[in-house]
Scaffold this active site. Structure first.
Site, PDB file in Angstrom:
ATOM      1  N   GLU A 315      -7.140  -6.867  -3.232  1.00 34.12           N
ATOM      2  CA  GLU A 315      -6.449  -7.260  -4.479  1.00 34.12           C
ATOM      3  C   GLU A 315      -6.464  -8.775  -4.615  1.00 34.12           C
ATOM      4  O   GLU A 315      -5.453  -9.400  -4.876  1.00 34.12           O
ATOM      5  CB  GLU A 315      -5.002  -6.752  -4.454  1.00 34.12           C
ATOM      6  CG  GLU A 315      -4.874  -5.268  -4.171  1.00 34.12           C
ATOM      7  CD  GLU A 315      -3.458  -4.730  -4.303  1.00 34.12           C
ATOM      8  OE1 GLU A 315      -2.545  -5.372  -3.764  1.00 34.12           O
ATOM      9  OE2 GLU A 315      -3.277  -3.690  -4.955  1.00 34.12           O
ATOM     10  N   CYS A 411       4.333  -1.326  -7.936  1.00 36.22           N
ATOM     11  CA  CYS A 411       4.808  -2.677  -8.251  1.00 36.22           C
ATOM     12  C   CYS A 411       4.681  -3.007  -9.730  1.00 36.22           C
ATOM     13  O   CYS A 411       5.533  -3.692 -10.295  1.00 36.22           O
ATOM     14  CB  CYS A 411       4.056  -3.713  -7.420  1.00 36.22           C
ATOM     15  SG  CYS A 411       2.265  -3.506  -7.458  1.00 36.22           S
TER      16      CYS A 411
END
Lengths: 647, 647
Positions: A315, A411
């Site tokens: 990521e 998230c």
């Protein structure tokens, strides 16, 4: 903080009444917030706070769960400030009580390390998000206090922060660690600002200063766990083996981090915390470090949508101008983090570059993260999609060509909820001497310029139109500078004050028109921001965009969708000379400006089952129909393309 | 097999003396074979056969190791047939003795399931490559017998095959399983052909027929292991959850498999085995199934280089026309497998389409798999590379922008070694009635047309030039059809027989010129295959290639490399009208034809650190320099690009 410095006008002092954001904010309030609560409940994230989970039972708490609930509380708190809601308030109060009840006698507060692995408390700061969860709870506590006047969680979190301050530091018996996922740094600054307690600022500083020092804390910590620290060098999430802690933004001390690297969300949160600290302490070296990292992001590693972190693997940021479209990760949380970072840089230095990037991210890479109806979310935000192209990537709920209802690692949904619930807070800044307008949004704001009350009202159809009328309504005639942003995307802005043209050449500086005078009720400004459709090209080193253009109108980046253009979008080529028209279509996607233009498309006939043949296909005219990128994926699933081939 | 059917002329009856392959074959013999032996030794693959490994010691045998050694033996056997080498022969003999000594009293022969997990023998056919390893050992045994006259391994493997035939079948107490990685099917046909023992053909047929039937063997097998078969549905390597055995080519019975799917190497090996069985049994349905799968591969799922299996995740086929370039997997083994499949289809039906694909793979996607010096190997063969673009993919030794010395999963290096060592075997076919030339390669071949000896000699500079002179030298005047391939890439072939033009319109059929006459020593043919540089386009649905052309000259696909063109290859655009010139450069890459042409390149100046700006860059002339794709990566590392933007 110096009294002269800018600070954002709090979101609850801002009214948003436009056609673009207001419906999104309403969906966020009415749909997303209740839905996220239910998801948290369904998945056990709420009940986990009862601390009664036992091995063998379902919904084993995960070490990042606390943060999901915390972000939901923060979002709810922001919402309660602008839209009181007894039912939501009761839910929040209940959750806060649950959380408070989970606090340990020593002030410690974390579900996972209380019920799942109590013996592992503070033993794996590198991976286990322990301080990260604390940070999100602190942010929630501050929001509840500042937006809804509720002190309960603030008190809980001050106790926890005091406990953390007792555990961490350079004193004897203290740990010199810091979190593998930055977040607590910016949260502690918020806690300091809300309470005035210096120790929280000091603790934030400590975490930032310790980061990346040698001998490395994560090495020592791994050895203390009986692990070989070399292990991580072999699974370093895309980092060189000699930089195993780059994903954690802990490969170097922060002032020696000159390039945006590692996990993109962690980077944005760290840089935001650094910017907060620089603002609070006046540390020029830290401020310069922030500016260096900012430049690294925006000159080399940011999508045209404001997305950051191009690689799914880790990521993370990769290297300069490496911005693949189909394989873009561009996590929603990372674009949100860029908004946080940009907003902080903008308060420190009123420079349109920061506001331009903040606006770019908000209107494109952030807004794309949630469906128009508020029910579904993107984790990754690619700039080109060919379903089912995702067979090329390990199947994951994160990377999907359709928005999802929820994620195992959830998230993004509560992050976008808290961003939207506080959206108004990004539009204006204030100081005793200045009132600044960063974003043009129909509505108003009540500013406090060192005690002087000034109301600003905006009448505009931005981002669909570029005309903005601003009414300035001080309680009493007041001398101050009104700074109006002149967006970087606008080539020829025009401004009138009470009907008379303003010479922008004289008052424009770093992307803002600075108007100093004594303002009285009835003063009005007319800003004209012509927004023709622009073709944008990317730096030649962005290999993915070579020979391609993106269409942009005002702050909005456009894209082609299969819906409206048919499949095979990459076979469309837009001649350099093609005219492009913009027209508001009230029936489309809740009302949006559509861009059309005459392109060409390869004649797909005559292939007879062949896969390759001698080149020479004909092309035929094709009228493209582009929609704002942030709106893609709200119709039937299909292809999507931002960077269109140019011919 | 029908006496009329074609069979390949064995490689040891073929001499290769050209400028393209001969140096590669020499490097394979002199460098690759010794090097691969050392790698097998270094990594424990050889010593594993001593069966003395114990837990806790290094070099724990892996369940696919047997196959790596087997392929090396096969390659060495092929090499010994054309180039006797006492040292190599001694090595092979030693390894064979080791293998023989590892055979169990019941005939069983597998290192992993003898020393690591003896209790798991035949319990996980789905994943553990047990029959696959047996297959490769059978192929090695047949090669040693046919190429080097050595029977030892053949006897060992016949005993093992007999054991397998006792374990597997439809009789009482027998297992109805088959391997998750096809290979043994084609190997058993080879064993049958080498020994004449029908039971091996029957066993191959059994494995093919059982494949994919319900109730599914892999389900039953998983349950017998105490596993929930549903588990694999959740980690199905890119397959839909309802097709968990698609990666294993076991999602359906083979005749219901209509699309090339699953793991590409497994697919190629299965289809090759099916084609072998169809040829041996005359099963028309099986032959039709092979043709269907062939069409699926070549009309939808094959790179212009002959690479197949576009997705790294699962090393697999995806869907029609999904052929990404930078993220191409295109495993070397899969291109080799396509050569196997094509060769088998070609023997069954003399159709230039099969030979064209076989040639395409050999000269491009197979040849690219090894460096010119024979020291390094590609596992994946992308069609575009931008180092260090591989940060977007989980770091793996398989997927690298440079050839590697070895791999943990080392299937490709010995596979390419055995392919190259037997390369001559792909050039000609024979039957009592026909002599066929599929590949034009300087050298000669000694054919046996039902007893009649015919020598063919080729004088040509193919693939650098398209003129081929073939001398036909039968021992005595003999009547037969000489079939000369007219490559599909050639628009205007010309042919003369003994100096007189042949009317190709009259004799050409399905990509071959069929010349029936009584041939006498001294007969000669002159084939002219003009090979201008061609621009190739891909089907419009191949989204990665839209607006792009590949350059091809003769059988060779070209590419741009950073060496010779500088970085930023994707910023080069080739006008449709640009002339393209070809010139042999003897100093380049061991001697190669270079293609040059006048393109345009964006002026990279004036960006001043910006990442995006209003479109309108100028372009300037740039002379491209393209080299054969198979030669890329033999100079300094850098970018590479096959599909060039067209303007």
């Amino acid at each position: 903080m110096s009294a002269m410095k800018l600070s954002p006008v709090p979101h609850h002092r801002v009214q948003v009444a436009d056609r673009f954001w207001a419906p999104r904010l309403a969906a966020n309030r009415k749909v997303t917030l209740p839905l996220e609560y239910r998801q948290c409940q369904r998945t056990g994230r709420i009940d986990a706070w009862r601390l009664d989970w036992q091995e063998g039972r379902p919904n084993k708490p995960h070490y990042f769960w606390d943060s999901d609930v915390a972000k939901w509380i923060e979002a709810a708190a922001f919402s309660l400030a602008t839209h009181p809601d007894k039912k939501l308030e009761a839910l929040v109060d209940d959750v806060v009580e649950l959380i408070a009840s989970a606090q340990q006698p020593d002030g410690y507060l974390n579900v996972y390390f209380t019920v799942v692995a109590p013996e592992e408390r503070w033993t794996n700061l590198r991976d286990r998000h322990e301080l990260y969860c604390a940070g999100h709870l602190m942010e929630a506590a501050v929001a509840l206090w500042q937006s809804a006047g509720k002190r309960r969680l603030l008190e809980v979190m001050c106790r926890y922060a005091d406990h953390i301050g007792w555990v961490f530091g350079r004193g004897p018996g203290q740990r010199r660690g810091y979190c593998g996922h930055p977040e607590i740094e910016l949260a502690l600054v918020k806690l300091y600002r809300a309470t005035g307690r210096q120790q929280y600022l000091k603790l934030a500083r400590h975490f930032v200063d310790e980061r990346g020092r040698q001998p490395h804390y994560f090495d020592r910590e791994a050895r203390a766990r009986g692990e070989d620290p070399e292990q991580i060098r072999r699974r370093s999430l895309g980092s060189p083996a000699d930089r195993p802690y780059e994903p954690h933004l802990a490969h170097l001390p922060v002032l020696r981090q000159h390039e945006a690297t590692g996990h993109a969300v962690r980077a944005m949160y760290l840089y935001s915390g650094m910017a907060d600290l620089a603002a609070e302490t006046g540390d020029a070296a830290l401020a310069a470090g922030c500016r260096r990292l900012w430049k690294s992001v925006v000159t080399g590693r940011m999508y045209v949508t404001g997305g950051v972190g191009s690689a799914e693997h880790g990521e993370r940021f990769t290297f300069d101008r490496d911005l693949p479209n189909e394989f873009a990760y561009a996590e929603t949380c990372a674009a949100i983090g860029l908004v946080f970072f940009a907003q902080r840089m903008l308060q420190a230095e009123l420079d349109g570059e920061y506001a331009d990037v903040m606006e770019r991210a908000l209107y494109n890479g952030v807004a794309s993260g949630v469906s128009l109806d508020g029910r579904r979310f993107f984790y990754a935000n690619p700039l080109a999609v060919w379903p089912p192209a995702y067979v090329h990537r390990p199947q994951s709920d994160h990377v999907q060509a359709r928005r999802q209802e929820w994620f195992g690692c959830a998230c993004c949904p509560p992050n976008i909820a808290r961003l939207l619930a506080s959206f108004g807070g990004y539009a204006y800044s204030q100081s005793p001497e200045r009132a600044c307008v960063h974003l043009y949004v129909r509505g108003g704001a009540d500013l406090d310029l060192g005690g002087a009350k000034v109301r600003l009202e905006q009448e505009t159809d931005y981002p669909w139109g570029g005309n903005v009328r601003i009414a300035v309504r001080p309680e009493a005639p007041t001398a101050f500078t009104l700074a109006l942003r002149l967006p970087g995307w606008c080539r020829a802005p025009g401004l009138r004050l009470n009907g008379r043209p303003v010479d922008l050449g004289r008052v424009a500086r770093k992307g803002y028109a600075h108007l100093r005078r004594t303002w009285s009720a009835g003063d009005s400004l007319e800003l004209r921001l012509p927004m023709p459709v622009e073709r944008v090209e990317a730096h030649p080193a962005v290999r993915a965009d070579c020979g391609r253009v993106a269409l942009q109108r005002g702050p909005l980046v456009y894209c082609l969708e299969e819906a409206g253009n048919g499949p095979g979008l990459n076979d469309i080529a837009l001649p350099r000379s093609a005219g492009l028209a913009a027209r508001f279509d009230r029936r489309l996607l809740g009302g949006a400006v559509v861009v059309t233009g005459q392109a060409r498309r390869r004649d797909p006939s005559g292939w007879g089952g062949r896969l390759y043949r001698r080149a020479g296909s004909r092309t035929r005219p094709f009228r493209i129909r582009a929609v704002p990128y942030c709106l893609w994926g709200n119709r039937r699933p299909g292809e999507m393309l931002v960077w269109i081939r140019e011919s």
